[in-house]
Write a protein that holds these residues in place. Structure first.
Motif, mmCIF file in Angstrom:
data_model
loop_
_atom_site.group_PDB
_atom_site.id
_atom_site.type_symbol
_atom_site.label_atom_id
_atom_site.label_comp_id
_atom_site.label_asym_id
_atom_site.label_seq_id
_atom_site.Cartn_x
_atom_site.Cartn_y
_atom_site.Cartn_z
ATOM 1 N N LEU A 123 0.791 -1.275 -0.008
ATOM 2 C CA LEU A 123 0.050 0.137 -0.027
ATOM 3 C C LEU A 123 0.947 1.264 0.095
ATOM 4 O O LEU A 123 0.413 2.387 -0.684
ATOM 5 N N GLU A 124 2.256 1.134 0.691
ATOM 6 C CA GLU A 124 2.816 2.322 0.728
ATOM 7 C C GLU A 124 3.478 2.607 -0.708
ATOM 8 O O GLU A 124 3.767 3.794 -0.972
ATOM 9 N N HIS A 125 3.805 1.559 -1.179
ATOM 10 C CA HIS A 125 4.602 1.659 -2.677
ATOM 11 C C HIS A 125 3.372 2.087 -3.852
ATOM 12 O O HIS A 125 3.763 3.133 -4.296
ATOM 13 N N PHE A 126 2.238 1.495 -3.724
ATOM 14 C CA PHE A 126 1.434 1.851 -4.744
ATOM 15 C C PHE A 126 0.183 2.708 -4.064
ATOM 16 O O PHE A 126 -0.810 2.431 -3.944
ATOM 17 N N ASN A 127 0.695 3.950 -3.608
ATOM 18 C CA ASN A 127 -0.182 4.842 -2.679
ATOM 19 C C ASN A 127 -0.856 5.970 -3.686
ATOM 20 O O ASN A 127 -1.600 6.511 -3.313
ATOM 21 N N THR A 128 -0.235 6.000 -4.782
ATOM 22 C CA THR A 128 -1.050 7.085 -5.759
ATOM 23 C C THR A 128 -1.414 6.078 -7.157
ATOM 24 O O THR A 128 -0.795 5.370 -7.533
ATOM 25 N N GLU A 129 -2.540 7.139 -7.816
ATOM 26 C CA GLU A 129 -2.823 6.528 -9.075
ATOM 27 C C GLU A 129 -1.578 6.503 -10.165
ATOM 28 O O GLU A 129 -1.415 5.860 -10.914
ATOM 29 N N GLU A 130 -0.775 7.594 -9.819
ATOM 30 C CA GLU A 130 0.572 7.925 -10.712
ATOM 31 C C GLU A 130 1.318 6.660 -10.543
ATOM 32 O O GLU A 130 1.762 6.231 -11.527
ATOM 33 N N ALA A 131 1.598 6.287 -9.321
ATOM 34 C CA ALA A 131 2.566 5.187 -9.049
ATOM 35 C C ALA A 131 2.214 3.844 -9.651
ATOM 36 O O ALA A 131 2.906 3.324 -10.132
ATOM 37 N N CYS A 132 0.642 3.583 -9.664
ATOM 38 C CA CYS A 132 0.074 2.364 -10.222
ATOM 39 C C CYS A 132 0.273 2.587 -11.872
ATOM 40 O O CYS A 132 0.401 1.622 -12.379
ATOM 41 N N ALA A 133 -0.086 3.803 -12.424
ATOM 42 C CA ALA A 133 -0.059 3.928 -13.721
ATOM 43 C C ALA A 133 1.555 3.667 -14.393
ATOM 44 O O ALA A 133 1.847 3.135 -15.275
ATOM 45 N N ASP A 134 2.496 4.427 -13.621
ATOM 46 C CA ASP A 134 3.865 4.102 -13.992
ATOM 47 C C ASP A 134 4.121 2.428 -14.039
ATOM 48 O O ASP A 134 4.698 1.945 -14.791
ATOM 49 N N PHE A 135 3.753 1.764 -12.854
ATOM 50 C CA PHE A 135 3.782 0.464 -12.888
ATOM 51 C C PHE A 135 3.404 -0.373 -13.856
ATOM 52 O O PHE A 135 4.091 -1.197 -14.800
ATOM 53 N N LEU A 136 2.152 0.161 -14.420
ATOM 54 C CA LEU A 136 1.266 -0.599 -15.607
ATOM 55 C C LEU A 136 2.018 -0.415 -16.838
ATOM 56 O O LEU A 136 1.982 -1.167 -17.560
ATOM 57 N N PHE A 137 2.518 1.046 -16.728
ATOM 58 C CA PHE A 137 3.236 1.244 -18.223
ATOM 59 C C PHE A 137 4.381 0.294 -18.415
ATOM 60 O O PHE A 137 4.415 -0.207 -19.473
ATOM 61 N N GLN A 138 4.922 0.101 -17.311
ATOM 62 C CA GLN A 138 6.442 -0.812 -17.239
ATOM 63 C C GLN A 138 5.810 -2.247 -17.831
ATOM 64 O O GLN A 138 6.658 -2.948 -18.472
#
Ligand SMILES: [Zn+2]
Length: 298
Positions: free
Chosen positions: A17-32
């Motif tokens: 939860l700490e790592h994926f705490n924003t939509e931007e962090a999740c979007a970056d991960f999904l892009f990769q």
């Protein structure tokens, strides 16, 4: 490919939860995960795009053919209004090796309606089932009949809740299972407790690579049963009962697919969350243009 350095399967929920705490962090991960080598147009495979970030999710417009796409187009998440954070958390909870997750538990954990949670889980299980369909047993294969639905009915008549199935595996040279499938035997292939000839034939046709040596035990009380496979089935049976407290036959196959998906990644010592994210974010439907282009290039 390791998308980021933490070993996800050892991550606690808090770390996740700490790592994926924003939509931007999740979007970056999904892009990769979706485009590990950088953007690629799903229509023409061009590598450059113009990005619009004014929307909830970034929109990518191909610099060559102007096709517009997003991180969730062509994925399990397509058309969903649910936040990426909730999707990734759902994937994390499914990937967690020891615990199963029900629609009710998911809906409470990620704060969506029961219906939304149910649909998310089924879309994810569908993707797992598709991945399994395209993986055939090979090397040498063993298959054994098993039965879901206790208590055992000792009579010759089968209770409607008792579901015969085949558990099959690709075996390595040491005689250990390396890839496992559990498939419900359709009623049309059963007569009471007896599997008709079509049962094993159909399993072999659909799930075993042509030319693979295969041993199938289709009678329940045969003495030389493949005990190893039956032990694995017992784990599946226990997981289903502990998590879902029993299931009707309707969705049984989907839950068996989920169990096998995790089991097979565990057998390969792969990171389940990362593989699951790749599965769900991968553009599974390759377009005709991209396919013919790849053929011309080959
Ligand atoms: Zn394009």
């Amino acid at each position: 490919m390791v998308v980021f350095s933490l070993t996800h399967d050892l991550m606690s929920l808090e770390q996740f939860l700490e790592h994926f705490n924003t939509e931007e962090a999740c979007a970056d991960f999904l892009f990769q995960v979706k485009w590990p080598d950088g953007f690629s147009c799903p229509r023409c495979a061009h590598r450059r795009a113009y990005t619009t970030s004014t929307r909830r999710l970034p929109l990518y417009e191909c610099a060559s053919c102007r096709h517009q796409t997003s991180l969730i187009a062509g994925t399990v998440m397509e058309g969903s209004r649910t936040e990426l954070r909730k999707w990734l958390l759902a994937l994390f909870l499914i990937a967690h090796p020891d615990k199963g997750i029900t629609s009710l538990k998911l809906s409470r954990t990620i704060k969506v309606t029961y219906k939304t949670a149910w649909l998310m889980l089924h879309k994810i299980r569908h993707a797992m089932g598709e991945a399994d369909t395209s993986t055939l047993l090979s090397g040498f294969a063993r298959v054994n009949i098993a039965c879901y639905g206790q208590p055992y009915n000792p009579t010759v008549f089968r209770h409607p809740q008792q579901q015969p199935l085949f558990i099959g595996a690709s075996m390595n040279e040491q005689g250990e299972p390396v890839y496992v499938k559990i498939k419900v035997i359709p009623d049309s292939h059963m007569k009471d407790w007896n599997v008709l000839r079509e049962g094993p034939e159909e399993f072999e046709k659909r799930h075993v690579k042509p030319g693979t040596p295969v041993e199938i035990i289709a009678q329940r009380y045969k003495s030389n049963r493949f005990k190893q496979l039956l032990l694995l089935f017992r784990e599946a049976d226990k997981w289903i009962n502990d998590t879902f407290h029993g299931l009707g036959p309707r969705h049984l196959q989907a839950y068996l697919n989920e169990f096998c998906y995790r089991l097979n990644l565990k057998l390969r010592k792969a990171h389940i969350f990362e593989r699951l994210a790749r599965l769900c974010a991968g553009s599974r439907a390759i377009t005709y243009t991209a396919l013919t282009k790849a053929e011309r290039a080959a």
